[in-house]
Design an enzyme around this catalytic site. Sequence first.
Site, short mmCIF file in Angstrom:
data_model
loop_
_atom_site.label_atom_id
_atom_site.label_comp_id
_atom_site.label_asym_id
_atom_site.label_seq_id
_atom_site.Cartn_x
_atom_site.Cartn_y
_atom_site.Cartn_z
N GLY A 71 -11.60 4.51 -11.20
CA GLY A 71 -12.28 4.07 -12.08
C GLY A 71 -13.06 4.81 -13.15
N ASP B 204 0.79 -1.04 0.09
CA ASP B 204 0.05 0.08 -0.24
C ASP B 204 0.78 1.35 0.13
OD1 ASP B 204 -1.80 2.27 0.43
OD2 ASP B 204 -2.80 1.21 2.24
N TYR C 221 -12.33 13.05 -7.05
CA TYR C 221 -10.96 12.50 -7.91
C TYR C 221 -10.26 13.75 -8.43
CZ TYR C 221 -8.81 10.00 -11.76
OH TYR C 221 -8.12 9.54 -12.87
P1 NAD Z 1 -5.77 1.14 -12.87
O1 NAD Z 1 -7.02 1.19 -11.83
O2 NAD Z 1 -5.87 0.16 -14.02
O3 NAD Z 1 -4.38 1.09 -12.06
C1 NAD Z 1 -4.26 1.90 -10.97
C2 NAD Z 1 -3.48 0.88 -10.03
O4 NAD Z 1 -3.00 1.63 -8.84
C3 NAD Z 1 -4.23 -0.22 -9.58
O5 NAD Z 1 -3.70 -1.31 -10.06
C4 NAD Z 1 -4.41 -0.13 -8.35
O6 NAD Z 1 -4.23 -1.45 -7.45
C5 NAD Z 1 -3.07 0.64 -7.91
N1 NAD Z 1 -3.41 1.26 -6.56
C6 NAD Z 1 -4.49 1.98 -5.95
N2 NAD Z 1 -4.16 2.40 -4.81
C7 NAD Z 1 -2.90 1.92 -4.65
C8 NAD Z 1 -2.16 1.98 -3.28
N3 NAD Z 1 -2.61 2.62 -2.15
N4 NAD Z 1 -0.77 1.61 -3.48
C9 NAD Z 1 -0.36 0.84 -4.48
N5 NAD Z 1 -0.95 0.88 -5.74
C10 NAD Z 1 -2.35 1.33 -5.65
O7 NAD Z 1 -5.79 2.58 -13.69
P2 NAD Z 1 -5.00 3.15 -14.79
O8 NAD Z 1 -6.30 3.32 -15.88
O9 NAD Z 1 -4.01 2.36 -15.27
O10 NAD Z 1 -4.68 4.64 -14.56
C11 NAD Z 1 -3.38 4.88 -13.98
C12 NAD Z 1 -3.24 6.42 -13.63
O11 NAD Z 1 -3.50 7.23 -14.81
C13 NAD Z 1 -3.95 6.75 -12.25
O12 NAD Z 1 -3.44 7.68 -11.67
C14 NAD Z 1 -5.53 7.39 -13.07
O13 NAD Z 1 -5.94 8.28 -12.17
C15 NAD Z 1 -4.65 7.90 -14.36
N6 NAD Z 1 -5.53 8.48 -15.29
C16 NAD Z 1 -6.15 7.16 -16.06
C17 NAD Z 1 -7.00 7.50 -17.34
C18 NAD Z 1 -7.52 6.38 -17.95
O14 NAD Z 1 -8.34 6.77 -18.72
N7 NAD Z 1 -7.39 4.96 -17.79
C19 NAD Z 1 -7.49 9.05 -17.22
C20 NAD Z 1 -6.90 9.93 -16.69
C21 NAD Z 1 -6.14 9.59 -15.70
#
Ligand code: NAD
Length: 335
Positions: free
Chosen positions: A82, A57, A153
């Site tokens: 999400g 974490d 968020y």
């Molecule tokens: P995702 O949910 O697939 O991956 C995020 C990962 O972070 C998950 O595997 C989760 O288990 C991990 N995580 C969460 N809390 C944690 C903690 N306390 N310690 C360790 N790990 C932790 O999301 P993604 O789509 O791969 O997004 C990656 C980043 O990009 C995020 O910061 C998200 O906010 C940002 N983002 C994504 C999108 C998109 O469309 N996918 C758009 C804008 C921003």
Amino acid sequence: MKKTDRIVVAGAGGFIAGNLIKRLVGKGFTNIRAVDIKFIEQWYQTTDGVENVADCDLKEKDNCYRVCKGAVEVYNLAADMGGMGFIESHRAECMLSVLINTHMLMAARDVGKVERYFYASSACAYNTTLQTDAAVSALKESDAYPAMAEDGYGWEKLFSERMCRHFREDYGIQTRVARFHNVYGPFGTWDGGREKAPAAIWRKVLQAMDSGSGEIEIWGDGEQTRSFMYIDDCLKGVDMLTHGDFVDPLNIGSAELVSINQLVDYAEQIGKVKLKRKYNLGAPKGVRGRNSDNALIRKVFGWEPSTPLREGLAKTYAWITTQYETRKAGGKVVE
Ligand code: NAD
């Protein structure tokens, strides 16, 4: 950077970071530490030759200090997030991700020799009052202020962006911040409540074809607009931003604006099916319209994300179909 320099990737069990790691290994980097809070069985993918730190974490300061030891580059893509269904109903949880970036920055300052620190922000950091029309003007970087980010968020993202800026100014940590606009592609979530529109729509198309219902539920009236960026473009943008000299938050997103109804059209074309659309007007829908203004990224890098949506969707949907069929046959998949 040497190929043997340590790279720490936070959020490695997730969609974007999992794909980023595969890319880094493909480029010959041999000292990657991949970290996620999830158990390893729940990671969307793992890559050979990487040190995987699962069940960790990163809201906890000690864990950040432990995993950042010796790091030359840090990519923070860990966040509790999400699609709209998730972020509108888990605002406090989303805001708690502020602890991840805060502690990762402190660790980068205190225990690594960190030359570059990448932070994944989001288009949700933009002022929502500019996003009330489906025929949006695309959002340019300066539109984040005056601030009125997406509740929960988006505010966390904006605050963490700001923290990156001040760690650069006050401590010399070379932070780089991308504002991602909806990213999609293989190895991302497609069921379970955290999935985003492109994956959710295809899963519903598969379910409709499978059950013979002939119907699809769409959240809202389907006229809300968005742009969607294919994962390969996202990763290329991250690489350029992380290793370039531009220090302010930068849009990394596609400028191909579509309505959700158009997205369903594409899904129907790919699935060679026509479904009856049932609109759920009470479902979470987010802002009315959002697009990425790419003038700045074009100016800085002479490049912008350009994979046509139809093309990226076809690749993504082929992957989700395999997952769907594997699950149906009783096989194990990560949703
Ligand atoms: P995702 O949910 O697939 O991956 C995020 C990962 O972070 C998950 O595997 C989760 O288990 C991990 N995580 C969460 N809390 C944690 C903690 N306390 N310690 C360790 N790990 C932790 O999301 P993604 O789509 O791969 O997004 C990656 C980043 O990009 C995020 O910061 C998200 O906010 C940002 N983002 C994504 C999108 C998109 O469309 N996918 C758009 C804008 C921003």
